[in-house]
Design a protein around this motif. Structure first.
Motif, PDB file in Angstrom:
ATOM      1  N   PHE A   4       0.895  -1.352  -0.072  1.00 14.36           N
ATOM      2  CA  PHE A   4      -0.108  -0.128  -0.178  1.00 14.36           C
ATOM      3  C   PHE A   4       0.799   1.301   0.021  1.00 14.36           C
ATOM      4  N   GLY A   5       1.820   1.157   0.959  1.00 15.77           N
ATOM      5  CA  GLY A   5       2.719   2.353   0.818  1.00 15.77           C
ATOM      6  C   GLY A   5       3.602   2.564  -0.484  1.00 15.77           C
ATOM      7  N   GLY A   6       3.956   1.416  -0.992  1.00 20.56           N
ATOM      8  CA  GLY A   6       4.861   1.810  -2.286  1.00 20.56           C
ATOM      9  C   GLY A   6       3.978   2.115  -3.434  1.00 20.56           C
ATOM     10  N   ALA A   7       2.691   1.574  -3.510  1.00 17.87           N
ATOM     11  CA  ALA A   7       1.768   2.060  -4.562  1.00 17.87           C
ATOM     12  C   ALA A   7       1.517   3.517  -4.274  1.00 17.87           C
ATOM     13  N   SER A   8       1.232   3.770  -2.984  1.00 15.98           N
ATOM     14  CA  SER A   8       1.027   5.442  -2.626  1.00 15.98           C
ATOM     15  C   SER A   8       2.148   6.251  -3.244  1.00 15.98           C
ATOM     16  N   LEU A   9       3.309   5.757  -3.044  1.00 21.24           N
ATOM     17  CA  LEU A   9       4.687   6.582  -3.314  1.00 21.24           C
ATOM     18  C   LEU A   9       4.387   6.761  -4.652  1.00 21.24           C
ATOM     19  N   LEU A  10       4.479   5.603  -5.506  1.00 17.77           N
ATOM     20  CA  LEU A  10       4.386   5.757  -7.077  1.00 17.77           C
ATOM     21  C   LEU A  10       3.444   6.984  -7.585  1.00 17.77           C
ATOM     22  N   ALA A  11       2.230   6.664  -7.037  1.00 22.90           N
ATOM     23  CA  ALA A  11       0.970   7.573  -7.399  1.00 22.90           C
ATOM     24  C   ALA A  11       1.485   8.911  -6.878  1.00 22.90           C
ATOM     25  N   GLU A  12       1.861   9.233  -5.639  1.00 17.52           N
ATOM     26  CA  GLU A  12       2.241  10.585  -5.514  1.00 17.52           C
ATOM     27  C   GLU A  12       3.292  11.337  -6.418  1.00 17.52           C
ATOM     28  N   LEU A  13       4.274  10.313  -6.726  1.00 20.75           N
ATOM     29  CA  LEU A  13       5.431  10.970  -7.465  1.00 20.75           C
ATOM     30  C   LEU A  13       4.671  11.304  -8.844  1.00 20.75           C
ATOM     31  N   ILE A  14       3.647  10.800  -9.240  1.00 25.31           N
ATOM     32  CA  ILE A  14       3.194  11.117 -10.719  1.00 25.31           C
ATOM     33  C   ILE A  14       2.257  12.214 -10.498  1.00 25.31           C
ATOM     34  N   VAL A  15       1.433  12.323  -9.165  1.00 27.51           N
ATOM     35  CA  VAL A  15       0.681  13.447  -9.096  1.00 27.51           C
ATOM     36  C   VAL A  15       1.615  14.783  -8.834  1.00 27.51           C
ATOM     37  N   ARG A  16       2.706  14.506  -8.163  1.00 27.77           N
ATOM     38  CA  ARG A  16       3.486  15.592  -8.272  1.00 27.77           C
ATOM     39  C   ARG A  16       4.101  16.461  -9.479  1.00 27.77           C
ATOM     40  N   THR A  17       4.459  15.238 -10.267  1.00 25.22           N
ATOM     41  CA  THR A  17       5.004  15.904 -11.686  1.00 25.22           C
ATOM     42  C   THR A  17       4.132  15.906 -12.728  1.00 25.22           C
ATOM     43  N   ALA A  18       2.535  15.986 -12.359  1.00 28.33           N
ATOM     44  CA  ALA A  18       1.639  15.670 -13.391  1.00 28.33           C
ATOM     45  C   ALA A  18       1.545  16.922 -14.411  1.00 28.33           C
ATOM     46  N   VAL A  19       1.398  16.358 -15.730  1.00 26.26           N
ATOM     47  CA  VAL A  19       1.053  17.236 -16.699  1.00 26.26           C
ATOM     48  C   VAL A  19      -0.042  16.544 -17.768  1.00 26.26           C
ATOM     49  N   GLU A  20      -0.805  17.510 -18.063  1.00 26.22           N
ATOM     50  CA  GLU A  20      -2.053  16.973 -19.073  1.00 26.22           C
ATOM     51  C   GLU A  20      -1.598  16.280 -20.154  1.00 26.22           C
ATOM     52  N   GLU A  21      -0.271  16.580 -20.739  1.00 30.66           N
ATOM     53  CA  GLU A  21       0.038  16.142 -21.935  1.00 30.66           C
ATOM     54  C   GLU A  21       0.287  14.607 -22.021  1.00 30.66           C
ATOM     55  N   HIS A  22       0.030  14.019 -23.069  1.00 34.56           N
ATOM     56  CA  HIS A  22       0.110  12.676 -23.123  1.00 34.56           C
ATOM     57  C   HIS A  22       1.823  12.139 -22.924  1.00 34.56           C
ATOM     58  N   GLN A  23       2.070  11.348 -21.840  1.00 37.17           N
ATOM     59  CA  GLN A  23       3.259  11.040 -21.541  1.00 37.17           C
ATOM     60  C   GLN A  23       3.363   9.530 -22.067  1.00 37.17           C
ATOM     61  N   PRO A  24       4.107   9.444 -23.138  1.00 36.94           N
ATOM     62  CA  PRO A  24       4.047   7.917 -23.576  1.00 36.94           C
ATOM     63  C   PRO A  24       4.722   6.938 -22.669  1.00 36.94           C
ATOM     64  N   GLY A  25       4.282   5.853 -22.455  1.00 38.27           N
ATOM     65  CA  GLY A  25       4.695   5.011 -21.604  1.00 38.27           C
ATOM     66  C   GLY A  25       4.499   5.023 -20.035  1.00 38.27           C
ATOM     67  N   LEU A  26       4.067   6.217 -19.854  1.00 44.28           N
ATOM     68  CA  LEU A  26       3.914   6.373 -18.196  1.00 44.28           C
ATOM     69  C   LEU A  26       2.812   5.446 -17.869  1.00 44.28           C
ATOM     70  N   TYR A  27       1.793   5.489 -18.376  1.00 42.84           N
ATOM     71  CA  TYR A  27       0.527   4.732 -17.948  1.00 42.84           C
ATOM     72  C   TYR A  27       0.724   3.230 -17.796  1.00 42.84           C
ATOM     73  N   HIS A  28       1.687   2.666 -18.924  1.00 44.38           N
ATOM     74  CA  HIS A  28       2.174   1.092 -18.937  1.00 44.38           C
ATOM     75  C   HIS A  28       3.041   0.919 -17.730  1.00 44.38           C
ATOM     76  N   ARG A  29       3.879   2.015 -17.663  1.00 42.02           N
ATOM     77  CA  ARG A  29       4.915   1.857 -16.524  1.00 42.02           C
ATOM     78  C   ARG A  29       4.230   1.838 -15.039  1.00 42.02           C
TER      79      ARG A  29
END
Lengths: 196, 247
Positions: free
Chosen positions: B91-116
């Protein structure tokens, strides 16, 4: 007009009330007899002045300790842990639970900066270690990912004390229709199936 | 108002007003989007139970350009994230990854990020307990690198000299990598022995390395993220992970 605006603004800050509804409520109050409006104002004032969190369980109450904590007819050996004080009301409505409560004040959510220190977990452990004769802790946090993690965290802390830790069951709502239930709920119901 | 349907992972879910939720979604083709799911907390809502962090599904979004908050029209479940809540470390690990993406969020398509992220959540969910911490470190460092913040580990950040494989270095957080011993004067970062540097390189490449001690890698990650990803702010999931990792 200033006081009307002020009341509208204050009402609009309440959850679920937008500017338009706040305006409707304001004009509704203006049409009611003055004594009725004063009664409402007094009730709001009384809540603000008299209601406090119970120093034992965290429930919102006029007395400290609250009525649940001081009621000798309640089962002192069972403690139900809930996220918010409003959850107590929901459990009480069932009429099926006669034990005590403990309010956490939220649930673990690392992403929102809510860790164990932000919840009343330390006071829960203090209660359990302070000679309260608790035999069972029912973790009634919400059936969400974060509620589940919170339950697990409490389980990890409480189980070594030799106290039984249980969790509210999850699954399909009574009177519901399988066809309209969402996938997660059905999956949880399947995982939590039991012998007939 | 255009309607889009896109694969999405729920990063964050917040209660809004009496019955609605605001979600941060990582979509496959539309970057990170904030959406409101009206009435999501009503007992008979069609969203009931679906809109939880780490849930994967197909989101239908009413898109109005220029608005920060879009409206969620529907969400078809592909995979639930509930099981991640049944293990504090996962749970903590998944939260960390989600938080990193939220922090660096951009609306543009980021190829590969979703699959990553999809792969990472899969890996975190399925990793055996003994390997879980290494998997978390690999996914976190790997994501940091994929977000464009890879640390410099193969050459000195000051003089540019390529470091020998058996050469120790000193981590220079503001410079975003290691310095050789000759250039390390006055640098207050951690000493990174050659073996740790090699391990870190593999973690940054997303490889889960068998580690005897992990604390140093977490400290490096914490400070590196604070300097480069979070602009000095704290990543809130890291103190939670630190607490869960305590023996």
């Amino acid at each position: 007009m200033a006081v009307i605006e002020e009341l509208t603004g204050e009402l609009a800050r309440l959850p679920g009330i937008g500017r338009k509804t706040a305006q409707r409520l304001t004009y509704h109050l203006l049409k009611r007899p003055a004594e009725e409006v004063r009664r409402l104002a007094r009730a709001i004032e009384a809540v603000a002045d008299r209601v406090r969190a119970c120093s034992r369980c965290g429930n919102l109450s006029e007395s400290d300790p609250c009525a649940y904590c001081t009621n000798p007819r309640r089962d002192q050996s069972i403690l139900c842990v809930v996220e918010e004080a409003s959850d107590i009301e929901a459990i009480e409505r069932t009429g099926q639970y006669r034990g005590l409560y403990h309010v956490l004040g939220g649930r673990l959510s690392p992403l929102d900066g809510i860790g164990p220190a932000e919840l009343s977990i330390a006071s829960l452990m203090e209660r359990l270690g302070n000679g309260e004769i608790v035999r069972e802790v029912i973790v009634a946090t919400n059936p969400s990912v974060e509620g589940e993690a919170t339950a697990l965290y409490i389980h990890k802390l409480v189980q070594p004390l030799g106290i039984r830790v249980t969790r509210l069951a999850r699954g399909l709502p009574v009177g519901g229709d399988l066809e309209y239930a969402d996938g997660v709920t059905i999956a949880e119901a399947l995982a939590g199936r039991r012998e007939l | 108002m255009p309607l889009i349907r896109d694969d999405a992972i729920i990063l964050q879910s917040l209660a809004y007003s009496e019955t609605s939720k605001i979600l941060r979604l990582l979509t496959r083709s539309h970057g990170v989007r904030s959406v409101i799911a009206k009435g999501a907390m009503r007992p008979r809502s069609r969203f009931c139970g679906l809109l939880e962090p780490f849930t994967v599904g197909i989101a239908t979004i009413y898109l109005k350009e220029g608005r920060e908050l879009q409206t969620l029209g529907g969400f078809d479940l592909l995979r639930s994230g509930q099981s991640l809540g049944r293990d504090l470390l996962r749970f903590g690990g998944a939260s960390l990854l989600a938080e990193l993406i939220v922090r660096t969020a951009v609306e543009e398509h980021q190829p590969g990020l979703y699959h990553r992220l999809l792969r990472a959540l899969d890996r975190i969910e399925c990793a055996p307990a003994a390997e879980l911490e290494s998997v978390l470190l690999a996914e976190a460092w790997g994501l940091v690198a994929d977000l464009g913040y890879a640390p410099i580990l193969d050459h000195c950040t000051a003089c540019g000299r390529a470091l020998d494989p058996d050469e120790d270095g000193v981590f220079d957080y503001p410079a975003g990598g290691v310095r050789c011993r000759e250039c390390a004067g006055g640098v207050t970062g951690r000493t990174v022995p050659a073996a740790a540097r090699a391990n870190l390189s593999r973690l940054v490449a997303g490889v889960a390395v068998a580690l005897e001690r992990t604390r140093g890698y977490w400290i490096l990650l914490d400070r590196f993220i604070a300097h480069h990803v979070a602009d000095g702010a704290t990543i809130r999931s890291l103190p939670f992970l630190a607490e869960v990792l305590q023996p």
